[in-house]
Design a protein around this motif. Sequence first.
Motif, PDB file in Angstrom:
ATOM      1  N   ARG A  56       0.831  -1.219   0.000  1.00 25.96           N
ATOM      2  CA  ARG A  56       0.000   0.000   0.000  1.00 25.96           C
ATOM      3  C   ARG A  56       0.856   1.256   0.000  1.00 25.96           C
ATOM      4  O   ARG A  56       0.604   2.196  -0.748  1.00 25.96           O
ATOM      5  N   VAL A  57       1.866   1.282   0.871  1.00 23.94           N
ATOM      6  CA  VAL A  57       2.737   2.460   0.938  1.00 23.94           C
ATOM      7  C   VAL A  57       3.512   2.606  -0.364  1.00 23.94           C
ATOM      8  O   VAL A  57       3.630   3.701  -0.917  1.00 23.94           O
ATOM      9  N   ARG A  58       4.045   1.509  -0.872  1.00 20.52           N
ATOM     10  CA  ARG A  58       4.784   1.543  -2.135  1.00 20.52           C
ATOM     11  C   ARG A  58       3.920   2.104  -3.259  1.00 20.52           C
ATOM     12  O   ARG A  58       4.336   2.981  -4.007  1.00 20.52           O
ATOM     13  N   ASP A  59       2.687   1.611  -3.350  1.00 18.15           N
ATOM     14  CA  ASP A  59       1.782   2.073  -4.405  1.00 18.15           C
ATOM     15  C   ASP A  59       1.430   3.550  -4.232  1.00 18.15           C
ATOM     16  O   ASP A  59       1.325   4.293  -5.215  1.00 18.15           O
ATOM     17  N   ARG A  60       1.281   3.986  -2.975  1.00 16.60           N
ATOM     18  CA  ARG A  60       0.973   5.388  -2.714  1.00 16.60           C
ATOM     19  C   ARG A  60       2.134   6.283  -3.138  1.00 16.60           C
ATOM     20  O   ARG A  60       1.931   7.321  -3.775  1.00 16.60           O
ATOM     21  N   VAL A  61       3.358   5.870  -2.827  1.00 18.27           N
ATOM     22  CA  VAL A  61       4.540   6.645  -3.220  1.00 18.27           C
ATOM     23  C   VAL A  61       4.667   6.673  -4.741  1.00 18.27           C
ATOM     24  O   VAL A  61       4.939   7.726  -5.329  1.00 18.27           O
ATOM     25  N   HIS A  62       4.440   5.547  -5.383  1.00 18.79           N
ATOM     26  CA  HIS A  62       4.497   5.499  -6.853  1.00 18.79           C
ATOM     27  C   HIS A  62       3.467   6.447  -7.463  1.00 18.79           C
ATOM     28  O   HIS A  62       3.776   7.148  -8.432  1.00 18.79           O
ATOM     29  N   ALA A  63       2.262   6.439  -6.913  1.00 18.43           N
ATOM     30  CA  ALA A  63       1.213   7.332  -7.437  1.00 18.43           C
ATOM     31  C   ALA A  63       1.594   8.798  -7.216  1.00 18.43           C
ATOM     32  O   ALA A  63       1.393   9.637  -8.102  1.00 18.43           O
ATOM     33  N   ASP A  64       2.164   9.105  -6.049  1.00 19.96           N
ATOM     34  CA  ASP A  64       2.582  10.485  -5.763  1.00 19.96           C
ATOM     35  C   ASP A  64       3.718  10.928  -6.674  1.00 19.96           C
ATOM     36  O   ASP A  64       3.835  12.118  -6.989  1.00 19.96           O
ATOM     37  N   MET A  65       4.554  10.004  -7.092  1.00 18.32           N
ATOM     38  CA  MET A  65       5.715  10.339  -7.915  1.00 18.32           C
ATOM     39  C   MET A  65       5.463  10.163  -9.409  1.00 18.32           C
ATOM     40  O   MET A  65       6.389  10.282 -10.205  1.00 18.32           O
ATOM     41  N   ASN A  66       4.229   9.925  -9.799  1.00 22.32           N
ATOM     42  CA  ASN A  66       3.881   9.759 -11.209  1.00 22.32           C
ATOM     43  C   ASN A  66       4.352  10.986 -11.995  1.00 22.32           C
ATOM     44  O   ASN A  66       4.018  12.113 -11.637  1.00 22.32           O
ATOM     45  N   PRO A  67       5.121  10.785 -13.057  1.00 24.45           N
ATOM     46  CA  PRO A  67       5.640  11.929 -13.819  1.00 24.45           C
ATOM     47  C   PRO A  67       4.543  12.817 -14.419  1.00 24.45           C
ATOM     48  O   PRO A  67       4.786  13.986 -14.688  1.00 24.45           O
ATOM     49  N   GLU A  68       3.371  12.285 -14.606  1.00 20.07           N
ATOM     50  CA  GLU A  68       2.286  13.072 -15.189  1.00 20.07           C
ATOM     51  C   GLU A  68       1.516  13.862 -14.138  1.00 20.07           C
ATOM     52  O   GLU A  68       0.625  14.639 -14.480  1.00 20.07           O
ATOM     53  N   ARG A  69       1.858  13.678 -12.895  1.00 20.59           N
ATOM     54  CA  ARG A  69       1.166  14.367 -11.799  1.00 20.59           C
ATOM     55  C   ARG A  69       1.644  15.817 -11.698  1.00 20.59           C
ATOM     56  O   ARG A  69       2.814  16.110 -11.964  1.00 20.59           O
ATOM     57  N   ASP A  70       0.765  16.685 -11.265  1.00 21.16           N
ATOM     58  CA  ASP A  70       1.091  18.106 -11.100  1.00 21.16           C
ATOM     59  C   ASP A  70       2.137  18.260 -10.001  1.00 21.16           C
ATOM     60  O   ASP A  70       1.962  17.759  -8.893  1.00 21.16           O
TER      61      ASP A  70
END
Length: 148
Positions: A56-70
Amino acid sequence: MSRFKSSTADGQLQEIFGAPVAELHEAATGPDASPALVRALELRAFLALTEEQVARVRDRVHADMNPERDMGELSADKLRSDAQWLEAALDVRDSYCAALDDLLRTMPSARQPRPALIVQARLSTTLPPPMQRGPTGHRPVLGPAQRR
């Protein structure tokens, strides 16, 4: 329920105990369940829950670090908090893995045959007293009448 969640130890448990994890859970509830199996499945349950938290934490960090994210949505505090949470969860995971490995290394598995109880008859005899040595340190020589 953790018995339905997979864990990284499932293959090892299946190899050692010779059955899929679902069958091992069934066997662990029986009256003849091996203590090694019961303890291994308890540790496996803790491990599965911990691995779920790590994911869960890994997936959350990956989502936060998505290059397409603002970039304006990035939060150093949130990432620091996630890093601490991830470190704690990985430490616990490593501890459960080590405990499970230790248990499996030191306890007999369900597939190993139990040692048979061997009863041996014991004979007791009384030995004659040792021959006394003479004054020269040698045993006395028996005469022909004493050799019978």
